[in-house]
Write a protein that holds these residues in place. Structure first.
Motif, PDB file in Angstrom:
ATOM      1  N   GLN A 221      19.674 -12.631  -9.176  1.00  0.00           N
ATOM      2  CA  GLN A 221      19.781 -11.741  -8.019  1.00  0.00           C
ATOM      3  C   GLN A 221      18.399 -11.537  -7.411  1.00  0.00           C
ATOM      4  OE1 GLN A 221      22.647 -10.485  -6.831  1.00  0.00           O
ATOM      5  NE2 GLN A 221      21.582  -9.539  -5.111  1.00  0.00           N
TER       6      GLN A 221
ATOM      7  N   LEU B 275      22.525  -9.164 -12.610  1.00  0.00           N
ATOM      8  CA  LEU B 275      21.206  -9.626 -12.192  1.00  0.00           C
ATOM      9  C   LEU B 275      20.976 -11.103 -12.474  1.00  0.00           C
ATOM     10  CD1 LEU B 275      18.911  -6.644 -13.310  1.00  0.00           C
ATOM     11  CD2 LEU B 275      19.933  -7.085 -11.070  1.00  0.00           C
TER      12      LEU B 275
ATOM     13  N   GLN C 218      25.497  -3.979 -11.675  1.00  0.00           N
ATOM     14  CA  GLN C 218      25.073  -5.133 -10.886  1.00  0.00           C
ATOM     15  C   GLN C 218      24.711  -6.295 -11.810  1.00  0.00           C
ATOM     16  OE1 GLN C 218      21.588  -4.352  -8.582  1.00  0.00           O
ATOM     17  NE2 GLN C 218      21.582  -6.353  -7.574  1.00  0.00           N
TER      18      GLN C 218
ATOM     19  N   ASP D 177      11.818  -5.742 -12.283  1.00  0.00           N
ATOM     20  CA  ASP D 177      13.041  -5.061 -12.718  1.00  0.00           C
ATOM     21  C   ASP D 177      13.594  -5.643 -14.015  1.00  0.00           C
ATOM     22  OD1 ASP D 177      13.132  -3.337 -10.499  1.00  0.00           O
ATOM     23  OD2 ASP D 177      14.009  -4.913  -9.265  1.00  0.00           O
ATOM     24  N   ILE D 178      13.188  -6.892 -14.323  1.00  0.00           N
ATOM     25  CA  ILE D 178      13.705  -7.587 -15.509  1.00  0.00           C
ATOM     26  C   ILE D 178      12.525  -8.020 -16.372  1.00  0.00           C
ATOM     27  CG2 ILE D 178      15.097  -9.503 -16.363  1.00  0.00           C
ATOM     28  CD1 ILE D 178      16.348  -9.654 -13.534  1.00  0.00           C
TER      29      ILE D 178
ATOM     30  N   THR E  79      15.561  -9.779  -5.883  1.00  0.00           N
ATOM     31  CA  THR E  79      15.121  -8.396  -5.709  1.00  0.00           C
ATOM     32  C   THR E  79      13.736  -8.323  -5.065  1.00  0.00           C
ATOM     33  OG1 THR E  79      14.075  -8.330  -7.892  1.00  0.00           O
ATOM     34  CG2 THR E  79      16.406  -7.693  -7.762  1.00  0.00           C
TER      35      THR E  79
ATOM     36  N   TYR F 103      23.412  -7.747 -16.941  1.00  0.00           N
ATOM     37  CA  TYR F 103      23.673  -6.694 -15.959  1.00  0.00           C
ATOM     38  C   TYR F 103      22.493  -5.725 -15.889  1.00  0.00           C
ATOM     39  CZ  TYR F 103      28.435  -8.442 -16.317  1.00  0.00           C
ATOM     40  OH  TYR F 103      29.542  -9.247 -16.310  1.00  0.00           O
ATOM     41  N   LYS F 104      22.375  -5.084 -14.738  1.00  0.00           N
ATOM     42  CA  LYS F 104      21.305  -4.114 -14.515  1.00  0.00           C
ATOM     43  C   LYS F 104      21.376  -3.020 -15.584  1.00  0.00           C
ATOM     44  CE  LYS F 104      19.384  -0.991 -11.014  1.00  0.00           C
ATOM     45  NZ  LYS F 104      18.008  -1.519 -11.168  1.00  0.00           N
TER      46      LYS F 104
ATOM     47  N   LYS G 220      14.737  -0.279 -16.455  1.00  0.00           N
ATOM     48  CA  LYS G 220      14.433  -1.700 -16.501  1.00  0.00           C
ATOM     49  C   LYS G 220      15.481  -2.447 -17.343  1.00  0.00           C
ATOM     50  CE  LYS G 220      10.445  -1.087 -14.392  1.00  0.00           C
ATOM     51  NZ  LYS G 220      10.238  -1.488 -12.975  1.00  0.00           N
ATOM     52  N   THR G 221      15.693  -3.693 -17.003  1.00  0.00           N
ATOM     53  CA  THR G 221      16.593  -4.561 -17.771  1.00  0.00           C
ATOM     54  C   THR G 221      15.743  -5.369 -18.750  1.00  0.00           C
ATOM     55  OG1 THR G 221      18.116  -4.713 -15.910  1.00  0.00           O
ATOM     56  CG2 THR G 221      18.303  -6.398 -17.621  1.00  0.00           C
TER      57      THR G 221
END
Length: 752
Positions: A67, A5, A3, A150-151, A69, A31-32, A181-182
């Motif tokens: 993205q 992000l 994905q 997530d990031i 989230t 990307y994720k 985690k990214t």
């Protein structure tokens, strides 16, 4: 396909009045599950790029798509202390979840888990100001982890801390990546970049590489151009010094055992232990039994117990060291080991608790916080500040500034008119170094000078100080967390908890009998000591009517008194509010003596603003002129204005001091959540956090002014008033800057 992000497309960005764009047509897909290291030299655009991705800077050209989230991007910046919102560790970590309006159980769970992740659970109730630099960096990360984003973006977030703490934080980041985690890590450190599975390299605002680090290293020529060492001799100085010392010892002209000589010859890194006698004329600086105890310097602190007084360790503990002219010394030690305190003692910014300091020439210090050491708006003007105070003018001043900027790899023609606000972190550090070098002092302390510098700039710095030592006979002492930096020095001293643990080339402290002790610190000791001890006072538990009130009643009374004292213009009404504030202090049993001395400290500020008012505001029709001289006129309106100003200051200072004195911080935050909107709670948190930050900022500015001869003397009332004048504008600039940083910190925690 993973994905996508974050999608960055053809982004360019220029700072106001900048001749060269900070970023030029940069594109990047994140990307994720990515772990991306963004590498580049100082000024390549790394931090600008990261701030654009999180929305701290306005997008000028191109497109950035994130993205959605439902979670903010986690962003941890380089200087951790400016990212801390609350004054208690637990409350700071909980701030983000509170902003997200989560349940109390969920807030508690995230707080505990985040602090456990960064190994800070034992500090959960501690005051954030009591943490070491490494612990503060961990807390900044914990506050972002509590958002469960997530990031995670780290912008040079571990560059200012010791290797052990750096490794522990990076290990946490590795674990977060393993958990899905990214990660985007902005750095100039190749070893840190090896943890990533993808490397993006920026150069002069352009993306020049996007692949694995291994593939970039295969292009040896390009890798060496950006990150390689071009002059290995810079890092062989310790080896040469050890061999030279061993040769000298064999001549029997120095006091040393044969075994020590053999040790020096057999250890080219210089890790020997011999004691060299020197003539008094060879010594530029000496510490003779120096001790400095911050706790012993505190005054009127009635909250400390006798046990605390007996167990508190001095920051510098009975240190005796001598330094020869024309030599370079590296001081190694963890954060909080006493390096900065020792430097401030040597630079006459601190008065020793015991012991003496001797020096044969002028000392100066490049502070660790480079940004706080810059307060002129334009680069060349900032470098010129010190030499101008020394009396340099015209061509001589221009040459000094140009040479200092050029030697620090900030070409004068390119950077002379650059705003310091548009410089990168590394460029600001170089500019701060140039300002110190322009002072042309005999003894120069550099506090962590290579943090935030890329490998090439570090090499250039060591070439610079070696030239200063060898060609100009300067005595150079620098602190560092990196043992490899010590290879560029003649001597390495290791300090732990204020004590000297090892010394590769100890020089015996001569007998200074008859010599004059360096007492320059006495000119400024009172001013700096006053700043260090300036605070609103901490909560003191007492059984008084004010202490026993619930938080709602306390807050309402405080707001009524504070707003009345600061906003109302009528003198009779202000007198009434000041009397009410005095009664408020009396009921809380707040020390009248402490309040009196606190007011004495701000009288110069009141007079300063009053004088400006007399100078700037015209005489109005109907005003009675009581005194005049040339263009100056003192009227009844001026008198009323002075009275009004003093009442404002007295009432506001009294009310705020008593409120903090009678109210525990956790009580404020926990209690206010029951009655007030989260934004009101945040407002109070920022007051509690911003005031000590500004006090610290003021202290940095005063130190810089003293170091660069901006403050000649502070003895006597009028000299103190005069000393304040050059501080006003820098403090205003830094206040605006700190406000912007705190706004970014709030946004990073979910406040919009």
């Amino acid at each position: 396909m993973p994905q996508n992000l974050i999608s960055v497309k053809n982004v360019s960005f220029s700072y106001e009045n900048a001749e060269v764009p900070a970023l030029k047509d940069v594109s990047l897909d994140v990307y994720k599950g990515d772990y991306i290291a963004i590498l580049g030299t100082n000024g390549s655009g790394k931090s600008t790029f990261s701030k654009l991705m999180v929305g701290f800077l306005p997008l000028q050209e191109g497109l950035i798509e994130v993205q959605q989230t439902g979670k903010p991007i986690g962003f941890v910046q380089q200087n951790p202390k400016y990212q801390i919102i609350a004054t208690i560790v637990e409350k700071d970590t909980a701030f983000g979840p509170q902003v997200l309006r989560l349940s109390e159980d969920e807030i508690e769970r995230r707080t505990i888990e985040s602090l456990k992740t960064v190994d800070l659970t034992e500090k959960i109730k501690a005051n954030t100001n009591s943490l070491s630099l490494g612990q503060t960096q961990k807390l900044a990360l914990a506050g972002i982890l509590a958002l469960e984003t997530d990031i995670l973006i780290l912008d040079e977030a571990v560059s200012m801390i010791d290797p052990e703490t750096r490794k522990s934080i990076l290990d946490v980041v590795d674990k977060l990546h393993q958990d899905g985690k990214t990660i985007i890590h902005i750095t100039h450190d190749i070893e840190e970049a090896r943890r990533a599975n993808r490397v993006v390299i920026l150069e002069k605002g352009k993306k020049i590489f996007d692949d694995t680090l291994e593939s970039f290293e295969k292009n040896g020529e390009e890798f060496e151009r950006l990150f390689g060492v071009t002059n290995p001799d810079v890092y062989r100085r310790a080896e040469k010094s050890a061999k030279k010392a061993a040769a000298l010892l064999k001549t029997d002209t120095h006091s040393c055992s044969q075994s020590s000589a053999e040790s020096a010859a057999g250890n080219p890194a210089g890790a020997t232990n011999f004691s060299e006698k020197a003539n008094l004329t060879d010594i530029s600086l000496a510490f003779d039994g120096i001790t400095y105890d911050y706790e012993a310097k505190k005054t009127n602190d009635k909250n400390r117990t006798s046990q605390e007084e007996n167990t508190a360790a001095p920051a510098v503990d009975n240190v005796s060291l001598a330094f020869r002219k024309g030599t370079i010394t590296a001081l190694l030690g963890k954060s909080g080991s006493g390096k900065s305190t020792l430097f401030e003692l040597g630079a006459s910014l601190l008065a020793p608790t015991s012991g003496k300091v001797f020096c044969s020439g002028k000392t100066t210090l490049a502070l660790q916080d480079a940004e706080s050491a810059l307060f002129k708006p334009v680069a060349a003007d900032d470098v010129a500040f010190g030499p101008e105070n020394q009396g340099l003018k015209g061509k001589e001043l221009l040459k000094r500034v140009k040479d200092s900027m050029d030697i620090c790899n900030l070409p004068f023609t390119e950077f002379k008119d650059r705003s310091i606000l548009e410089l990168s972190g590394g460029e600001k550090r170089k500019l701060a170094l140039a300002g110190i070098i322009a002072m042309d002092s005999d003894i120069i302390f550099f506090d962590e000078p290579t943090s935030s510098l890329d490998p090439k700039s570090r090499e250039q710095f060591f070439s610079l100080i070696q030239k200063l030592a060898d060609e100009h006979n300067k005595t150079i002492i620098f602190s560092t967390h990196h043992s490899e930096d010590a290879l560029a020095a003649d001597r390495t001293i290791h300090i732990e908890r204020g004590k000297i643990i090892s010394d590769t080339n100890p020089c015996e402290v001569p007998n200074f009998q008859g010599e004059t002790e360096n007492l320059r610190y006495k000119e400024h000791a009172n001013l700096l000591s006053g700043l260090r001890n300036t605070s609103l006072g901490e909560f003191t538990p007492k059984n008084t009517p004010i202490h026993k009130m619930n938080i709602l009643a306390k807050t309402i009374i405080f707001l009524i008194l504070f707003i009345g004292n600061t906003m109302l213009p009528q003198i009779p009404v202000l007198i009434g509010f000041c009397l009410a504030s005095a009664l408020y202090a009396l009921l809380a049993k707040f020390s009248p003596k402490k309040l009196f001395f606190r007011m004495i400290k701000i009288i110069p500020w009141i007079l300063f603003f009053f004088i400006w008012q007399v100078l700037l505001f015209p005489v109005n029709e109907g005003d009675t002129i009581w005194w005049s001289w040339k263009f100056l006129k003192f009227t009844d309106a001026n008198l009323f204005s002075l009275i009004r100003m003093m009442l404002h200051f007295f009432g506001a200072m009294t009310t705020l001091s008593v409120f903090v004195y009678s109210t525990e911080i956790t009580e404020i935050l926990d209690g206010m959540k029951k009655y007030f909107h989260i934004n009101v709670v945040v407002f109070f948190m920022l007051i509690l956090r911003f005031i000590p930050l500004l006090t610290e900022e003021l202290s940095h500015i005063v130190k810089t002014q003293i170091i660069r001869d901006g403050i000649k003397s502070t003895r006597g009332f009028f000299n103190k008033v005069k000393a304040i004048l050059p501080i006003i504008v820098p403090l205003m600039i830094q206040t605006i800057r700190r406000s912007s940083i705190i706004a970014e910190a709030l946004e990073a925690r979910g406040m919009k």
